[in-house]
Design a protein around this motif. Structure first.
Motif, PDB file in Angstrom:
ATOM      1  N   LEU A 119      10.684  67.915  81.967  1.00  0.00           N
ATOM      2  CA  LEU A 119       9.327  68.029  82.493  1.00  0.00           C
ATOM      3  C   LEU A 119       9.261  68.958  83.694  1.00  0.00           C
ATOM      4  CD1 LEU A 119       8.071  64.341  82.242  1.00  0.00           C
ATOM      5  CD2 LEU A 119       7.415  66.277  80.804  1.00  0.00           C
ATOM      6  N   LEU A 120      10.256  68.865  84.575  1.00  0.00           N
ATOM      7  CA  LEU A 120      10.237  69.718  85.769  1.00  0.00           C
ATOM      8  C   LEU A 120      10.472  71.189  85.406  1.00  0.00           C
ATOM      9  CD1 LEU A 120      12.018  67.472  88.424  1.00  0.00           C
ATOM     10  CD2 LEU A 120       9.570  67.832  88.049  1.00  0.00           C
ATOM     11  N   ALA A 121      11.244  71.421  84.355  1.00  0.00           N
ATOM     12  CA  ALA A 121      11.410  72.806  83.885  1.00  0.00           C
ATOM     13  C   ALA A 121      10.079  73.357  83.395  1.00  0.00           C
ATOM     14  CB  ALA A 121      12.453  72.854  82.769  1.00  0.00           C
ATOM     15  N   GLN A 122       9.314  72.509  82.722  1.00  0.00           N
ATOM     16  CA  GLN A 122       7.979  72.913  82.280  1.00  0.00           C
ATOM     17  C   GLN A 122       7.079  73.174  83.482  1.00  0.00           C
ATOM     18  OE1 GLN A 122       6.934  73.569  79.299  1.00  0.00           O
ATOM     19  NE2 GLN A 122       8.090  72.410  77.784  1.00  0.00           N
ATOM     20  N   LEU A 123       7.197  72.342  84.511  1.00  0.00           N
ATOM     21  CA  LEU A 123       6.378  72.512  85.714  1.00  0.00           C
ATOM     22  C   LEU A 123       6.706  73.820  86.419  1.00  0.00           C
ATOM     23  CD1 LEU A 123       4.270  71.277  87.612  1.00  0.00           C
ATOM     24  CD2 LEU A 123       6.139  70.123  88.816  1.00  0.00           C
TER      25      LEU A 123
END
Length: 341
Positions: A119-123
């Protein structure tokens, strides 16, 4: 933080929330594979967590939340020791650190080390300026503050090692429900979510109910039948069978509907697949009891207008916190903003 930066963050988090509610192929694959690493993280439960957090990141709430955040441009390094009892349980702490302009030094739980990085990579894809403010570490060092979540035992370890820096150290908490006896079938069905979501493993899960004297347990059991398939999960079933055998061997009085054991007990912390209950004859007594136990309780679920320190949550809503519903009633954002003063 400038207005422009705030807008960028709100937009990125809103888009991330939309992705969480409607996963792309990459996230869908992570969801499916999570149970191979942690058997409790079934696709259904992971999707449930993603959906709840995605709803949290709606534009209106993000704007309201960010309106309370005003900070310096000198970020601090905040060590985050994340728990792994339910999917994405540490996500809110990470978002708080990023939203306040600080740098997150993240020590993942081995039980949940795939979902948050994804998720943080997407963010970061949505807002590249966050890339330098997210670091994954095996060992925490060179930090300015700590937010650590664990058990009562691990909290003593955390106190020893991190007590000299600003910290939030969370211990075990449980959630309770107070029944009036006049609940509708739908309300008890909704309460089932508070009890059974994430197999009852979260601190926001109801582990104990307070019922009026003379309450018929069958009125509680019948609306919960829709949750019967939970017994098909082998780890939950193992816990159910183990606790049932203990009660039978020791002739401990309990109720059993085939997938949940209900036992009278003064404690807040029930074993997995067990729900404790306690009878009451006065709401005033319950209010005093809950206020005295405030530090051990995460959520109180009820349809009664209780006069207690803690806000009462509607049935079925304990696993749907909003951005400003901070764990242990400690305002994480205020704690982080005070680091830069």
């Amino acid at each position: 933080m400038s207005l422009h930066t705030t807008k960028l963050l709100i937009n990125a988090l809103k888009k991330l929330g939309e992705l969480m509610c409607d996963p792309d192929n990459e996230l869908a694959a992570i969801i499916q594979n999570a149970q191979h690493h942690n058997a409790w993280f079934t696709p259904t439960e992971v999707k449930k967590s993603l959906s709840s957090l995605g709803e949290m990141l709606n534009e209106s709430d993000l704007e309201q939340w960010f309106s309370t955040i005003c900070l310096t441009t000198t970020p601090k390094k905040v060590g985050l020791i994340l728990a792994g009892n339910i999917p994405l349980v540490g996500f809110h702490d990470v978002i708080c650190v990023l939203a306040t302009g600080n740098t997150a030094l993240i020590k993942m739980s081995s039980s949940d080390d795939k979902l948050i990085p994804t998720l943080l990579a997407q963010l970061v894809n949505l807002e590249p300026s966050l890339a330098d403010r997210i670091q994954y570490v095996e060992r925490l060092k060179d930090f300015d503050a700590i937010i650590a979540t664990g058990s009562n035992n691990s909290s003593r370890y955390f106190d020893y090692y991190f007590g000299k820096v600003p910290n939030i150290i969370r211990k075990n908490r449980n959630s309770v429900a107070v029944l009036s006896g006049n609940e509708t079938t739908v309300e008890i069905e909704d309460l089932g979510h508070d009890i059974f979501d994430y197999f009852g493993l979260g601190c926001r899960n109801v582990s104990k109910i307070y019922i009026p004297k003379g309450y018929e347990i069958k009125n509680f059991f019948e609306p919960l039948e829709k949750y019967q398939p939970i017994i098909n999960h082998f780890k939950y079933n193992n816990n159910y069978d183990y606790n049932k055998s203990i009660y039978l061997v020791n002739a401990v009085k309990h109720y059993d509907n085939g997938f949940l054991l209900v036992k009278e007990d003064l404690s807040f912390t029930s074993p997995l697949a067990v729900l404790y209950y306690e009878e009451y004859d006065s709401i005033n007594n319950i209010e005093k009891l809950l206020d005295n136990a405030h530090d051990n309780i995460q959520c109180v679920v009820s349809n009664i207008n209780l006069s207690i320190k803690k806000e009462t949550i509607s049935f079925g809503e304990s696993q749907h916190p909003r951005l400003w519903d901070y764990a242990d009633d400690i305002n994480t954002v205020d704690f982080l903003l005070n680091l830069v003063k």
